[in-house]
Design a protein around this motif. Structure first.
Motif, short mmCIF file in Angstrom:
data_model
loop_
_atom_site.label_atom_id
_atom_site.label_comp_id
_atom_site.label_asym_id
_atom_site.label_seq_id
_atom_site.Cartn_x
_atom_site.Cartn_y
_atom_site.Cartn_z
N UNK A 181 0.85 -1.21 0.00
CA UNK A 181 0.00 0.00 0.00
C UNK A 181 0.88 1.25 0.00
N UNK A 182 1.87 1.25 0.88
CA UNK A 182 2.77 2.40 0.98
C UNK A 182 3.58 2.56 -0.31
N UNK A 183 3.98 1.44 -0.91
CA UNK A 183 4.70 1.52 -2.19
C UNK A 183 3.79 2.11 -3.26
N UNK A 184 2.52 1.74 -3.23
CA UNK A 184 1.56 2.29 -4.20
C UNK A 184 1.48 3.80 -4.06
N UNK A 185 1.34 4.27 -2.82
CA UNK A 185 1.22 5.72 -2.61
C UNK A 185 2.55 6.41 -2.98
N UNK A 186 3.65 5.76 -2.68
CA UNK A 186 4.96 6.29 -3.13
C UNK A 186 4.90 6.56 -4.64
N UNK A 187 4.43 5.58 -5.39
CA UNK A 187 4.38 5.76 -6.84
C UNK A 187 3.40 6.85 -7.24
N UNK A 188 2.29 6.97 -6.50
CA UNK A 188 1.34 8.04 -6.78
C UNK A 188 1.99 9.40 -6.56
N UNK A 189 2.72 9.53 -5.47
CA UNK A 189 3.43 10.79 -5.19
C UNK A 189 4.48 11.05 -6.28
N UNK A 190 5.10 9.97 -6.72
CA UNK A 190 6.09 10.09 -7.81
C UNK A 190 5.41 10.67 -9.07
N UNK A 191 4.22 10.19 -9.38
CA UNK A 191 3.47 10.74 -10.52
C UNK A 191 3.24 12.24 -10.32
N UNK A 192 2.83 12.62 -9.12
CA UNK A 192 2.53 14.02 -8.85
C UNK A 192 3.79 14.88 -8.94
N UNK A 193 4.88 14.40 -8.36
CA UNK A 193 6.16 15.12 -8.44
C UNK A 193 6.55 15.34 -9.91
N UNK A 194 6.45 14.28 -10.70
CA UNK A 194 6.84 14.37 -12.12
C UNK A 194 5.96 15.35 -12.87
N UNK A 195 4.67 15.32 -12.57
CA UNK A 195 3.73 16.23 -13.23
C UNK A 195 4.04 17.68 -12.87
N UNK A 196 4.29 17.94 -11.59
CA UNK A 196 4.59 19.31 -11.16
C UNK A 196 5.86 19.82 -11.83
N UNK A 197 6.85 18.96 -11.92
CA UNK A 197 8.10 19.36 -12.58
C UNK A 197 7.83 19.63 -14.07
N UNK A 198 7.00 18.78 -14.67
CA UNK A 198 6.67 18.96 -16.09
C UNK A 198 5.94 20.29 -16.31
N UNK A 199 5.06 20.65 -15.38
CA UNK A 199 4.34 21.92 -15.50
C UNK A 199 5.30 23.10 -15.36
N UNK A 200 6.23 22.98 -14.43
CA UNK A 200 7.22 24.05 -14.25
C UNK A 200 8.00 24.24 -15.55
N UNK A 201 8.42 23.14 -16.14
CA UNK A 201 9.13 23.18 -17.43
C UNK A 201 8.27 23.85 -18.51
N UNK A 202 7.03 23.41 -18.58
CA UNK A 202 6.11 23.93 -19.61
C UNK A 202 5.95 25.45 -19.49
N UNK A 203 5.80 25.93 -18.26
CA UNK A 203 5.63 27.36 -18.01
C UNK A 203 6.92 28.13 -18.32
N UNK A 204 8.05 27.57 -17.91
CA UNK A 204 9.32 28.25 -18.17
C UNK A 204 9.58 28.32 -19.67
N UNK A 205 9.11 27.33 -20.38
CA UNK A 205 9.33 27.30 -21.82
C UNK A 205 8.35 28.21 -22.55
N UNK A 206 7.05 28.05 -22.28
CA UNK A 206 6.03 28.73 -23.10
C UNK A 206 5.58 30.08 -22.56
N UNK A 207 5.77 30.32 -21.28
CA UNK A 207 5.42 31.65 -20.75
C UNK A 207 6.68 32.52 -20.67
N UNK A 208 7.78 31.93 -20.16
CA UNK A 208 9.00 32.72 -19.98
C UNK A 208 9.91 32.67 -21.20
#
Ligand code: NDP
Length: 477
Positions: A181-208
């Motif tokens: 269960x904890x490993x599952x949530x670890x992977x869920x958090x990993x998805x969220x971390x990756x998405x947030x980083x991807x959004x930061x990249x997207x904004x730095x690229x297309x807005x900045x």
């Protein structure tokens, strides 16, 4: 030779885990459905330690000292059941089967129950860190009985990653399926971390308007501060990589359709069942799904968008700093939500999971390893009954300091038409928690209107219903 531990399933993960045990001085029995893998491992890495190659299940079981410790590292799902069915009849009470695959925790609960009847300890153990982690030290999240951990823990502690303070990245998470269960949530958090980083990249690229190489440098700078983490580090590597064939940035030659194996989806499915709002993880899973809807995206390309005004250089630099604040604040929220889900699972299944210990074993070896986790560990160690991470004084202060910039980033994202579902879901959660009054009161009114579902009043105990179709007087339900 009798082996202290055996590994069956010698694809990348099993092979590296077996080598890790051997390099740490344990004699390791080896087995794989297709014997060629077993012999390849010995041929290639036999020098690294003591291996006992076997071809049949009987030979494998006979090679193990008692009580036997048998690690299963095969494809999750039916193959795991097939392997258990093959080995269980050959085992004796007290023996341990350790499933290191990415099993669903409900399957682990079932398997643990079935094998317990035979006196066999079934230990569902989440293993994170990919192939490299399996070899050099993963983060390990074992469930199962206390008794099995007593026999297994020292070995796992030896082969696991070590946090900066030297603590092994393994702990007995809790009974039966708690580890998976904890490993599952670890992977869920990993998805969220990756998405947030991807959004930061997207904004730095297309807005900045920064290039991938410039964004890599920004991430490298961030990685020296509070965002210091494995995922930020590898993001800089990926962004600075140039495709040899075309000379273009690598990110520009990769198709923008994200795939998934399913653990993120499980996290969200289970969160729905438990009623825990893991909106950051959910948005991450959905963002991958949106990216994969090629036809819909193609058909939607001509939809109207804002007339974007790219930022000038000075504004871009200031914006980059704001994005760092937004990323950090959103990360606090996704960890808040993930730990909330672990707390809810622990409550539902009676696991009694120590949240500080979970943060502690994620500090090294695993994909989400980060300096940040030390702070989470400290927060739960100081106050084990913390209602949520946002109730910790330090996190509350930091997110409070970030919130203006976080909002500014989302204003820009909205103005310029760049999607930031992770950042905005996180902010919505933050604002919902802060709100003195939520519109849920209206929702209750609607439910009572069409379904007589009743509501509670702010000023009196009890359940009430308004006679909406009649004289609209109130009755006690
Ligand atoms: P795979 O998931 O690709 O599984 C391949 C292994 O499973 C082979 O040893 C294969 O044997 C065996 N196998 C498949 N079906 C059966 C069956 N019916 N009976 C017996 N054996 C079977 O290997 P990985 O090393 O990538 O992963 C192993 C486990 O670890 C999986 O559960 C995975 O989810 C998990 N995991 C993987 C990570 C990674 O980064 N790859 C990270 C963390 C966990 P054969 O050689 O005979 O085909």
């Amino acid at each position: 030779t009798t082996a202290q531990i055996g590994v069956t399933g010698l694809a990348v993960m099993g092979r590296n885990l077996a080598r890790n045990f051997a390099r740490n001085g344990y004699a390791v029995a080896l087995h794989n459905r297709t014997a060629a893998r077993t012999h390849d491992l010995v041929a290639e890495f036999g020098e690294e330690g003591v291996f006992v190659p076997t071809e049949t299940a009987k030979e494998f079981v006979a090679a193990l000292e008692r009580p036997r410790r048998l690690v299963v590292m095969v494809k999750a799902g039916d193959p795991t059941d097939a392997v258990i069915q093959e080995f269980a009849p050959l085992l004796e009470p007290g023996d341990m089967i350790i499933d290191g695959g990415n099993a669903h925790f409900a399957d682990t609960r079932r398997r643990e129950r079935e094998l317990r009847e035979q006196g066999i300890h079934f230990v569902g153990a989440g293993v994170s860190g990919g192939e490299e982690g399996a070899l050099r030290g993963p983060s390990i999240m074992p469930g199962g009985s206390e008794e099995s951990y007593a026999a297994l823990g020292p070995m796992l502690e030896k082969i696991s990653a070590k946090a900066e303070d030297g603590a092994p990245c393994v702990t007995h998470v809790g009974p039966d399926g708690a580890g998976h269960f904890v490993k599952m949530v670890h992977n869920g958090i990993e998805y969220a971390d990756m998405q947030l980083i991807a959004e930061a990249y997207h904004l730095l690229r297309d807005v900045a308007g920064y290039s991938p190489a410039q964004i890599a440098d920004i991430f490298r700078t961030w990685n020296t501060g509070r965002l210091d983490s494995y995922l930020i580090e590898i993001t800089a590597e990926v962004l600075s990589h140039v495709d040899a064939a075309t000379g273009k940035p690598f990110v520009d030659v990769v198709q923008d359709r994200a795939e998934q194996k399913g653990t993120g989806r499980w996290t969200v499915q289970i969160a729905l069942d438990l009623g825990v709002p893991v909106s950051g993880i959910a948005e991450a899973v959905f963002a991958r799904a949106v990216s994969g809807h090629a036809e819909l995206r193609e058909a939607s390309r001509e939809l109207a968008g804002p007339s974007a005004r790219p930022l000038d250089d000075a504004a871009a630099a200031a914006f980059a700093d704001q994005v760092e604040q937004a990323l950090y604040a959103s990360k606090i929220v996704s960890y808040t939500q993930g730990f909330q889900q672990i707390a809810a699972g622990s409550e539902e299944y009676g696991w009694d999971i120590d949240l500080g210990a979970v943060a502690s074993i994620w500090r090294g070896g695993c994909i989400i390893r980060a300096a940040f986790l030390d702070r989470i560990r400290a927060a739960y160690d100081t106050r084990p009954d913390l209602p949520g991470l946002l109730s910790d004084g330090d996190f509350a202060r930091e997110i409070g300091e970030a919130q203006d910039d976080w909002r500014a980033v989302l204003v820009q994202a909205t103005r310029q038409g760049v999607p930031a579902p992770g950042f905005s879901a996180a902010l919505a959660y933050y604002d919902a928690l802060r709100s003195a009054r939520l519109p849920a009161a209206l929702t209750q009114g609607q439910r009572d209107f069409f379904g007589a579902h009743t509501y509670r009043r702010v000023d009196r105990e009890g359940s009430f219903h308004t006679l909406w179709g009649g004289d609209r007087s109130e009755v006690e339900a």
